[in-house]
Scaffold this motif. Structure first.
Motif, PDB file in Angstrom:
ATOM      1  N   MET A 169     -19.233 -23.317   2.458  1.00  0.00           N
ATOM      2  CA  MET A 169     -19.321 -24.274   1.094  1.00  0.00           C
ATOM      3  C   MET A 169     -20.032 -25.507   1.673  1.00  0.00           C
ATOM      4  SD  MET A 169     -17.375 -22.818  -1.235  1.00  0.00           S
ATOM      5  CE  MET A 169     -17.214 -24.296  -2.097  1.00  0.00           C
ATOM      6  N   LYS A 170     -20.281 -26.000   2.815  1.00  0.00           N
ATOM      7  CA  LYS A 170     -21.159 -26.841   3.521  1.00  0.00           C
ATOM      8  C   LYS A 170     -22.451 -26.426   3.199  1.00  0.00           C
ATOM      9  CE  LYS A 170     -18.023 -29.303   6.538  1.00  0.00           C
ATOM     10  NZ  LYS A 170     -17.789 -29.799   7.670  1.00  0.00           N
ATOM     11  N   ASN A 171     -22.905 -25.301   3.612  1.00  0.00           N
ATOM     12  CA  ASN A 171     -24.231 -24.834   3.544  1.00  0.00           C
ATOM     13  C   ASN A 171     -24.530 -24.473   2.055  1.00  0.00           C
ATOM     14  OD1 ASN A 171     -23.997 -24.578   6.154  1.00  0.00           O
ATOM     15  ND2 ASN A 171     -23.966 -22.482   6.413  1.00  0.00           N
ATOM     16  N   ILE A 172     -23.780 -24.116   1.384  1.00  0.00           N
ATOM     17  CA  ILE A 172     -23.770 -24.129  -0.120  1.00  0.00           C
ATOM     18  C   ILE A 172     -24.357 -25.095  -0.841  1.00  0.00           C
ATOM     19  CG2 ILE A 172     -22.610 -23.528  -2.423  1.00  0.00           C
ATOM     20  CD1 ILE A 172     -21.347 -20.941  -1.003  1.00  0.00           C
ATOM     21  N   ASP A 173     -23.570 -26.159  -0.876  1.00  0.00           N
ATOM     22  CA  ASP A 173     -23.804 -27.745  -1.260  1.00  0.00           C
ATOM     23  C   ASP A 173     -25.207 -28.220  -0.869  1.00  0.00           C
ATOM     24  OD1 ASP A 173     -21.259 -27.738  -2.218  1.00  0.00           O
ATOM     25  OD2 ASP A 173     -20.319 -28.982  -0.647  1.00  0.00           O
ATOM     26  N   TYR A 174     -25.697 -27.840   0.504  1.00  0.00           N
ATOM     27  CA  TYR A 174     -26.999 -28.017   0.957  1.00  0.00           C
ATOM     28  C   TYR A 174     -28.055 -27.382   0.119  1.00  0.00           C
ATOM     29  CZ  TYR A 174     -31.160 -27.981   3.581  1.00  0.00           C
ATOM     30  OH  TYR A 174     -32.289 -27.932   4.373  1.00  0.00           O
ATOM     31  N   ALA A 175     -27.689 -25.901  -0.018  1.00  0.00           N
ATOM     32  CA  ALA A 175     -28.418 -25.223  -0.630  1.00  0.00           C
ATOM     33  C   ALA A 175     -28.654 -25.657  -2.214  1.00  0.00           C
ATOM     34  CB  ALA A 175     -28.329 -23.813  -0.438  1.00  0.00           C
ATOM     35  N   ASN A 176     -27.503 -25.675  -2.616  1.00  0.00           N
ATOM     36  CA  ASN A 176     -27.573 -25.938  -4.238  1.00  0.00           C
ATOM     37  C   ASN A 176     -28.298 -27.520  -4.341  1.00  0.00           C
ATOM     38  OD1 ASN A 176     -26.141 -25.656  -6.964  1.00  0.00           O
ATOM     39  ND2 ASN A 176     -25.455 -28.025  -6.444  1.00  0.00           N
ATOM     40  N   ASN A 177     -28.132 -28.415  -3.543  1.00  0.00           N
ATOM     41  CA  ASN A 177     -28.872 -29.678  -3.699  1.00  0.00           C
ATOM     42  C   ASN A 177     -30.295 -29.478  -3.712  1.00  0.00           C
ATOM     43  OD1 ASN A 177     -26.525 -31.199  -4.065  1.00  0.00           O
ATOM     44  ND2 ASN A 177     -26.571 -31.781  -1.802  1.00  0.00           N
ATOM     45  N   ARG A 178     -30.822 -28.811  -2.765  1.00  0.00           N
ATOM     46  CA  ARG A 178     -32.262 -28.473  -2.672  1.00  0.00           C
ATOM     47  C   ARG A 178     -32.685 -27.557  -3.675  1.00  0.00           C
ATOM     48  NH1 ARG A 178     -30.805 -31.300   0.656  1.00  0.00           N
ATOM     49  NH2 ARG A 178     -31.380 -31.827   2.646  1.00  0.00           N
ATOM     50  N   LEU A 179     -32.253 -26.464  -3.976  1.00  0.00           N
ATOM     51  CA  LEU A 179     -32.696 -25.644  -5.073  1.00  0.00           C
ATOM     52  C   LEU A 179     -32.798 -26.455  -6.526  1.00  0.00           C
ATOM     53  CD1 LEU A 179     -30.910 -22.305  -4.095  1.00  0.00           C
ATOM     54  CD2 LEU A 179     -33.317 -22.783  -4.006  1.00  0.00           C
ATOM     55  N   SER A 180     -31.641 -27.141  -6.819  1.00  0.00           N
ATOM     56  CA  SER A 180     -31.735 -27.697  -8.026  1.00  0.00           C
ATOM     57  C   SER A 180     -32.709 -28.881  -8.086  1.00  0.00           C
ATOM     58  CB  SER A 180     -30.417 -28.820  -8.101  1.00  0.00           C
ATOM     59  OG  SER A 180     -29.244 -27.782  -8.236  1.00  0.00           O
ATOM     60  N   LEU A 181     -33.236 -29.490  -6.960  1.00  0.00           N
ATOM     61  CA  LEU A 181     -34.387 -30.564  -7.120  1.00  0.00           C
ATOM     62  C   LEU A 181     -35.599 -29.708  -7.186  1.00  0.00           C
ATOM     63  CD1 LEU A 181     -35.424 -33.372  -6.677  1.00  0.00           C
ATOM     64  CD2 LEU A 181     -35.233 -33.115  -4.221  1.00  0.00           C
ATOM     65  N   THR A 182     -35.566 -28.534  -6.594  1.00  0.00           N
ATOM     66  CA  THR A 182     -36.749 -27.687  -6.347  1.00  0.00           C
ATOM     67  C   THR A 182     -37.106 -26.874  -7.787  1.00  0.00           C
ATOM     68  OG1 THR A 182     -36.513 -26.935  -4.204  1.00  0.00           O
ATOM     69  CG2 THR A 182     -37.937 -25.503  -5.582  1.00  0.00           C
ATOM     70  N   GLU A 183     -36.040 -26.800  -8.500  1.00  0.00           N
ATOM     71  CA  GLU A 183     -36.384 -25.999  -9.719  1.00  0.00           C
ATOM     72  C   GLU A 183     -36.729 -27.172 -10.971  1.00  0.00           C
ATOM     73  OE1 GLU A 183     -35.089 -24.542 -13.809  1.00  0.00           O
ATOM     74  OE2 GLU A 183     -34.329 -26.474 -12.709  1.00  0.00           O
ATOM     75  N   SER A 184     -36.255 -28.317 -10.589  1.00  0.00           N
ATOM     76  CA  SER A 184     -36.522 -29.485 -11.487  1.00  0.00           C
ATOM     77  C   SER A 184     -38.047 -29.972 -11.460  1.00  0.00           C
ATOM     78  CB  SER A 184     -35.504 -30.668 -11.143  1.00  0.00           C
ATOM     79  OG  SER A 184     -35.907 -31.777 -11.915  1.00  0.00           O
ATOM     80  N   LYS A 185     -38.258 -29.862 -10.114  1.00  0.00           N
ATOM     81  CA  LYS A 185     -39.729 -30.408  -9.910  1.00  0.00           C
ATOM     82  C   LYS A 185     -40.721 -29.186 -10.338  1.00  0.00           C
ATOM     83  CE  LYS A 185     -39.050 -34.453  -8.197  1.00  0.00           C
ATOM     84  NZ  LYS A 185     -39.428 -35.485  -8.839  1.00  0.00           N
ATOM     85  N   LEU A 186     -40.352 -28.021 -10.081  1.00  0.00           N
ATOM     86  CA  LEU A 186     -41.452 -26.737 -10.668  1.00  0.00           C
ATOM     87  C   LEU A 186     -41.268 -26.792 -12.015  1.00  0.00           C
ATOM     88  CD1 LEU A 186     -40.520 -23.963  -8.152  1.00  0.00           C
ATOM     89  CD2 LEU A 186     -42.598 -25.426  -8.243  1.00  0.00           C
ATOM     90  N   GLY A 187     -40.350 -27.312 -12.768  1.00  0.00           N
ATOM     91  CA  GLY A 187     -40.214 -27.478 -14.214  1.00  0.00           C
ATOM     92  C   GLY A 187     -41.128 -28.723 -14.703  1.00  0.00           C
ATOM     93  N   SER A 188     -41.104 -29.630 -13.810  1.00  0.00           N
ATOM     94  CA  SER A 188     -42.258 -30.814 -14.291  1.00  0.00           C
ATOM     95  C   SER A 188     -43.743 -30.121 -13.971  1.00  0.00           C
ATOM     96  CB  SER A 188     -42.053 -31.961 -13.241  1.00  0.00           C
ATOM     97  OG  SER A 188     -40.776 -32.547 -13.614  1.00  0.00           O
ATOM     98  N   ALA A 189     -43.941 -29.362 -12.918  1.00  0.00           N
ATOM     99  CA  ALA A 189     -45.133 -28.838 -12.763  1.00  0.00           C
ATOM    100  C   ALA A 189     -45.719 -27.755 -13.702  1.00  0.00           C
ATOM    101  CB  ALA A 189     -45.349 -28.089 -11.108  1.00  0.00           C
ATOM    102  N   GLU A 190     -44.679 -27.141 -14.275  1.00  0.00           N
ATOM    103  CA  GLU A 190     -45.033 -26.125 -15.292  1.00  0.00           C
ATOM    104  C   GLU A 190     -45.521 -26.846 -16.612  1.00  0.00           C
ATOM    105  OE1 GLU A 190     -42.794 -22.397 -17.329  1.00  0.00           O
ATOM    106  OE2 GLU A 190     -41.687 -23.749 -16.085  1.00  0.00           O
ATOM    107  N   THR A 191     -44.853 -27.996 -16.869  1.00  0.00           N
ATOM    108  CA  THR A 191     -45.100 -28.790 -18.208  1.00  0.00           C
ATOM    109  C   THR A 191     -46.384 -29.498 -18.061  1.00  0.00           C
ATOM    110  OG1 THR A 191     -42.660 -29.231 -18.384  1.00  0.00           O
ATOM    111  CG2 THR A 191     -44.499 -30.741 -19.366  1.00  0.00           C
ATOM    112  N   LEU A 192     -46.929 -29.783 -16.724  1.00  0.00           N
ATOM    113  CA  LEU A 192     -48.224 -30.647 -16.537  1.00  0.00           C
ATOM    114  C   LEU A 192     -49.201 -29.496 -16.561  1.00  0.00           C
ATOM    115  CD1 LEU A 192     -47.254 -32.834 -13.611  1.00  0.00           C
ATOM    116  CD2 LEU A 192     -47.871 -33.709 -15.700  1.00  0.00           C
ATOM    117  N   THR A 193     -49.197 -28.314 -15.852  1.00  0.00           N
ATOM    118  CA  THR A 193     -50.063 -27.642 -15.958  1.00  0.00           C
ATOM    119  C   THR A 193     -50.452 -26.752 -17.327  1.00  0.00           C
ATOM    120  OG1 THR A 193     -48.412 -25.757 -15.021  1.00  0.00           O
ATOM    121  CG2 THR A 193     -49.991 -26.938 -13.357  1.00  0.00           C
TER     122      THR A 193
END
Length: 396
Positions: free
Chosen positions: A63-87
């Motif tokens: 569960m600790k590993n999942i919390d870590y992964a969830n935080n990283r993946l959520s931020l990654t998905e959000s930033k790639l969404g911003s990149a998709e909008t920009l391009t």
């Protein structure tokens, strides 16, 4: 059978001690709320309790590993969404700029907007997490992954490493998307080559696709296409003639050396262009090419400019699609992590229920047993006090 005074005394002492031990054990259970405090209380249950505790400890780590992964993946998905909008906005800006009715200053304003979009995209690609690590650098998290070189091109300094988190027994999930996979290695919009057009171009045409059709016969080189009258000649980098297509018809692909090239439109006599091997393109390079095209007023509304525009738009679409795919991968990983989180939550609930059955104390039964033991202890103590003071001399 004769019973000595010492024997009777010892038996009484042992009875008192046994009752005291039993009473003390129940008091310990009542204070802890646990039926099994040591392995000696119930050896079989103690083994089950130990196994369940180990399983719960493992689930807690997952569960600790999942919390870590969830935080990283959520931020990654959000930033790639911003990149998709920009391009995605770049395509609209380029199409707006290639308008013969605009003045040079107006086109320069659009070029400046494109340059600002490029810098925004670069900032997204260089995003750090809460620990100060670069998210899109692969394993090289301490090094800024994207930067302009001396020529004004964006270069990647990270690697292709994916950092995994263990979210289940034998199950790992990547917690990042490497920068080259998200921004640098988009498939070329033409296939396996890029096209180079000349300012002398007259015909309204562009390369629609150029790909390796037969890897076994493919010869890697830069090839030049020239319309000689109505015929199309193809020469290699040494100017040696490779093939001639008589009475060239652009509706039919040109095939040679394992390569297939399709044109859109018809070259005019004397028109020439070349193709260079390039199977992958960077979204940053594509935006830089778009800026150069917009700033070069000599290409506006010219056949060369329109041909270059077609290639840029194809590569932009490929770059946007690459970012979308990377964002989808982050989203899928995030969904997988959430699924494992729900599974582990349910598993821990089942383990905790089983653990409660094995070790939790039934207070009503324990209090009843305590009263019984206290009554027995009082009785034994009373008898012992009477027996301990009895001697033969009392009856003489």
């Amino acid at each position: 059978m004769r019973i000595s005074t010492a024997q009777m005394f010892n038996q009484s002492i042992n009875s008192v001690l046994d009752r005291q031990t039993s009473t003390s054990k129940i008091l310990d259970q009542l204070s802890s709320g646990k039926r099994v405090n040591t392995a000696g209380d119930d050896p079989v249950a103690a083994i089950g309790i130990d196994n369940l505790n180990q399983q719960n400890a493992l689930v807690d780590q997952f569960m600790k590993n999942i919390d870590y992964a969830n935080n990283r993946l959520s931020l990654t998905e959000s930033k790639l969404g911003s990149a998709e909008t920009l391009t995605g906005s770049v395509r609209e800006q380029v199409l707006r700029a290639i308008n013969g009715g605009l003045s040079d200053s107006e086109r320069q304003m659009i070029a400046d907007e494109l340059r600002g979009t490029l810098e925004e995209l670069l900032a997204v690609a260089n995003t750090k997490d809460e620990s100060g690590n670069f998210m899109f650098a692969g394993y090289e998290t301490g090094k800024q992954p994207f930067a302009f070189d001396a020529s004004g091109n964006v270069v990647y300094s990270g690697d292709s490493g994916a950092r995994d988190a263990i979210v289940g027994s034998g199950v790992t999930v990547a917690t990042n998307i490497p920068g080259d996979k998200a921004f640098m290695n988009a498939p070329s919009g033409l296939g396996d080559f890029s096209a180079n057009y000349l300012s002398t171009q007259v015909g309204d045409f562009n390369v629609q696709s150029a790909s390796i059709a037969d890897p076994l016969t493919y010869v890697e080189d830069t090839y030049t296409f020239t319309m000689v009258g109505t015929n199309l000649e193809v020469r290699d980098s040494s100017a040696a003639l490779v093939t001639t297509v008589p009475a060239f018809d652009a509706t039919n692909p040109v095939s040679f050396n394992g390569i297939e090239v399709k044109l859109q439109g018809q070259p005019a006599a004397g028109d020439s262009f070349s193709i260079t091997p390039q199977s992958e393109v960077s979204i940053f390079d594509t935006i830089n090419q778009a800026i150069s095209l917009v700033e070069d007023s000599s290409k506006v509304d010219t056949p060369q400019g329109m041909s270059e525009l077609a290639q840029i738009l194809n590569n932009l679409d490929s770059g946007v699609n690459q970012i979308s795919i990377a964002r989808g991968q982050a989203g899928n990983s995030l969904k997988s992590v959430e699924s494992y989180s729900a599974t582990h939550t349910e598993e821990k609930l089942v383990n905790s229920s089983a653990l409660s059955l094995l070790e939790d104390l039934d207070y009503a039964s324990a209090i009843t047993e305590l009263e019984k033991q206290q009554l027995a202890l009082n009785a034994v103590s009373s008898v012992f006090s009477q027996v301990g003071s009895t001697t033969l001399f009392d009856y003489i």
